[in-house]
Design an enzyme around this catalytic site. Structure first.
Site, short mmCIF file in Angstrom:
data_model
loop_
_atom_site.label_atom_id
_atom_site.label_comp_id
_atom_site.label_asym_id
_atom_site.label_seq_id
_atom_site.Cartn_x
_atom_site.Cartn_y
_atom_site.Cartn_z
N GLN A 85 8.87 27.99 2.86
CA GLN A 85 7.84 28.61 3.88
C GLN A 85 8.86 28.65 4.85
O GLN A 85 7.84 27.34 5.93
CB GLN A 85 6.61 27.00 3.20
CG GLN A 85 6.26 26.73 1.96
CD GLN A 85 5.02 25.84 2.09
OE1 GLN A 85 4.37 25.73 2.52
NE2 GLN A 85 5.22 25.00 0.90
N ASP A 118 14.93 26.33 -8.91
CA ASP A 118 13.98 25.62 -9.70
C ASP A 118 13.36 25.73 -10.56
O ASP A 118 13.73 24.93 -11.39
CB ASP A 118 12.19 26.31 -8.11
CG ASP A 118 11.45 24.64 -8.00
OD1 ASP A 118 11.57 23.88 -8.87
OD2 ASP A 118 10.71 25.43 -7.33
N ASP A 139 0.61 -0.55 -0.02
CA ASP A 139 -0.25 0.22 -0.13
C ASP A 139 0.53 1.17 0.51
O ASP A 139 0.69 2.24 0.10
CB ASP A 139 -0.94 0.12 1.62
CG ASP A 139 0.20 -0.25 2.14
OD1 ASP A 139 1.17 0.11 2.31
OD2 ASP A 139 -0.75 0.35 3.13
N GLY A 140 2.17 1.49 -0.03
CA GLY A 140 3.10 1.77 0.18
C GLY A 140 3.76 2.75 1.09
O GLY A 140 4.16 3.44 1.61
N GLU A 141 3.22 2.31 2.47
CA GLU A 141 3.98 2.23 3.20
C GLU A 141 5.78 2.11 3.65
O GLU A 141 5.63 0.82 3.34
CB GLU A 141 3.50 1.27 4.59
CG GLU A 141 1.95 2.16 5.12
CD GLU A 141 1.38 1.47 6.36
OE1 GLU A 141 1.76 1.07 6.70
OE2 GLU A 141 -0.04 1.83 6.00
N ASP A 168 22.46 32.32 -6.49
CA ASP A 168 21.37 32.12 -5.98
C ASP A 168 21.26 30.68 -5.54
O ASP A 168 22.24 30.50 -5.86
CB ASP A 168 19.81 31.82 -7.54
CG ASP A 168 18.72 32.53 -6.05
OD1 ASP A 168 18.80 32.20 -5.25
OD2 ASP A 168 17.68 32.75 -7.18
N THR A 200 13.93 32.72 -12.71
CA THR A 200 14.15 34.39 -12.32
C THR A 200 15.32 33.72 -13.15
O THR A 200 16.02 35.28 -13.32
CB THR A 200 14.31 33.86 -11.02
OG1 THR A 200 12.96 34.29 -10.38
CG2 THR A 200 14.37 34.80 -10.60
N LYS A 224 13.55 43.07 -9.16
CA LYS A 224 13.17 41.95 -9.97
C LYS A 224 11.03 42.34 -9.63
O LYS A 224 11.61 42.38 -7.63
CB LYS A 224 12.86 41.15 -10.65
CG LYS A 224 12.57 40.43 -9.35
CD LYS A 224 12.84 38.48 -9.90
CE LYS A 224 13.09 38.19 -8.16
NZ LYS A 224 12.77 36.51 -7.66
N ALA A 273 13.49 27.67 -12.78
CA ALA A 273 15.24 28.67 -13.77
C ALA A 273 13.72 29.88 -14.02
O ALA A 273 15.08 30.18 -14.82
CB ALA A 273 15.30 27.70 -14.26
#
Length: 318
Positions: free
Chosen positions: A103, A229, A43-45, A225, A233, A199, A231
Site C-alpha cells: 500500500q 502471497d 485482554d490481549g494487550e 518476484d 500470479t 498480465k 501464488a
C-alpha cells in the site's frame, strides 16, 4: 571472524515474528540475544520487559512485520518505546519483511498510503535506523526521514541457481512489468536473457496472464518476484510458460508470504522448485518438498556489524 563479538555495546533483541532467524543472526555476529519478555495481558494487550541494561548501547531489533502483521507491528512499536525510555544510544530496526509495503501509493480515490503511515509510526516511536530487505517498492525508502539500508535478496537467490547445472539455456522471467528491474539484476548475475509476462489484473489477488515477451522456447525458465502471497500470479505464469514451450520452470522470491491457497497452488503447478528465503518464518506444514529455503542470516548479520562499526553497507551486494 571469531565466534565472540567483543563490543558489549552491541545488543540484538528479537520479538515473536522470526525467532529462528534472529538466533541465526546472533550466531553470525557472535552475540547472545538480548533478554526481554513479551507477554499478553488477559485482554490481549502486549507487555514487554527488557531484562538487562541497554543504556548507551547500539540496539538492533529483529522483527518482520509479517502475519499476524498488526500483532508484530505493535510488538515492535512497544519495544522501541521501551528501549528509548531505557536510554539506548541508537535503536536500529532489522525488518527482513516490511509489511503493508504493497500500500505504497493511492491507486484509487480515498485510499490510504499505509506504507508511509507505518514508517511514521516507527519513527515516532523512536527508531533511529532501518535495515530491510527487498522493499516491495524501492521508493518506500523515501517514506523514512531516518537512514535506511535497503539490502537485496537477488544475490542469495542467484547464487543458488548459479550452483545448479542445467543442460539447457536459462531465461529469467519477470511475472509482470513491475518486476523487470529485479529480473534484470538476476539475469546479469546469471548471464542470461530475460522475458516478461504481460498480465492484466482485473482486481486485487486475481491475476490474469496474457502474453509472453521474449524467447522462452525450450529453455529453463526461472521466475523471480519479491513477494509470493496467494501464488496466483506465479502459478499462472509458470503454467503459461510451459504451455508456450519452456522446458522447465523454477520460481524464486525473497518474501514467502504464502497465504490462503498458496501452498496448494504451488503443489499442483508446473513449478519444479520454489526457492525462498527465511525473511518470513514458515510453519512446518508449509515447507513442502518443492520448497528450498535459503537463509538471509549472514547478510543481515554482516549488515548489523557494519552499521555498528560505521562501515559501508553497500559493499555487501556489489
Amino acid at each position: 571472524m571469531s565466534n565472540q563479538y567483543l563490543d558489549p555495546n552491541l545488543k540484538v533483541f528479537t520479538l515473536n515474528s522470526n525467532k529462528e532467524l534472529a538466533e541465526e543472526i546472533a550466531k553470525v555476529i557472535g552475540v547472545e540475544l538480548g533478554k526481554c519478555s513479551v507477554t499478553r495481558f488477559s485482554d490481549g494487550e502486549i507487555q514487554i520487559n527488557i531484562e538487562e541494561s541497554i543504556r548507551g548501547c547500539d540496539v538492533f531489533i529483529i522483527q518482520s512485520t509479517s502475519s499476524p502483521v498488526n500483532e508484530h507491528l505493535m510488538e515492535l512499536l512497544i519495544l522501541i518505546d521501551a528501549l528509548k525510555r531505557a536510554s539506548a544510544k541508537t535503536i536500529n530496526l532489522v525488518i527482513p519483511y516490511y509489511g503493508y509495503a504493497r500500500q505504497d501509493r493511492k491507486a484509487r480515490a480515498r485510499e490510504p498510503i499505509t506504507a508511509k503511515l507505518v514508517a511514521n509510526l516507527l519513527e515516532t516511536a523512536g527508531a533511529t535506523r532501518v535495515i530491510t530487505l527487498d522493499l516491495h517498492a524501492p521508493q518506500i525508502q523515501g517514506f523514512f526521514d531516518i537512514p535506511i539500508d535497503h539490502l537485496m535478496g537477488v544475490p542469495i537467490l542467484a547464487e543458488y541457481f548459479k550452483n545448479k547445472h542445467y543442460d539447457k539455456e536459462i531465461v529469467i522471467v519477470s511475472p509482470d512489468h513491475g518486476g523487470v528491474t529485479r529480473a534484470r539484476k538476476m539475469a546479469e548475475r546469471l548471464k542470461a536473457p530475460i522475458a516478461i509476462i504481460d498480465k492484466r489484473r482485473p482486481k486485487p489477488n486475481v491475476a490474469e496472464v496474457m502474453n509472453i515477451v521474449g524467447n522462452i522456447e525450450g529453455k529453463v525458465a526461472i521466475l523471480i518476484d519479491d513477494i509470493i502471497d496467494t501464488a496466483g500470479t506465479i502459478t499462472l505464469a509458470a503454467n503459461a510458460l510451459v504451455e508456450n514451450g519452456a522446458a522447465e520452470v523454477y520460481a524464486c522470491c525473497t518474501h514467502p508470504v504464502l497465504s490462503g491457497p498458496a501452498i496448494n497452488r504451488i503443489e499442483n503447478s508446473k513449478i519444479k522448485e520454489l526457492v525462498i528465503t527465511n525473511s518470513i518464518a514458515l510453519p512446518e506444514e508449509k515447507l513442502i518438498d518443492k520448497i528450498v529455503n535459503l537463509s538471509v542470516a549472514s547478510l543481515l548479520g554482516d549488515a548489523i556489524i557494519r552499521v555498528h562499526e560505521e562501515q559501508s553497507v553497500s559493499v555487501l551486494f556489489e
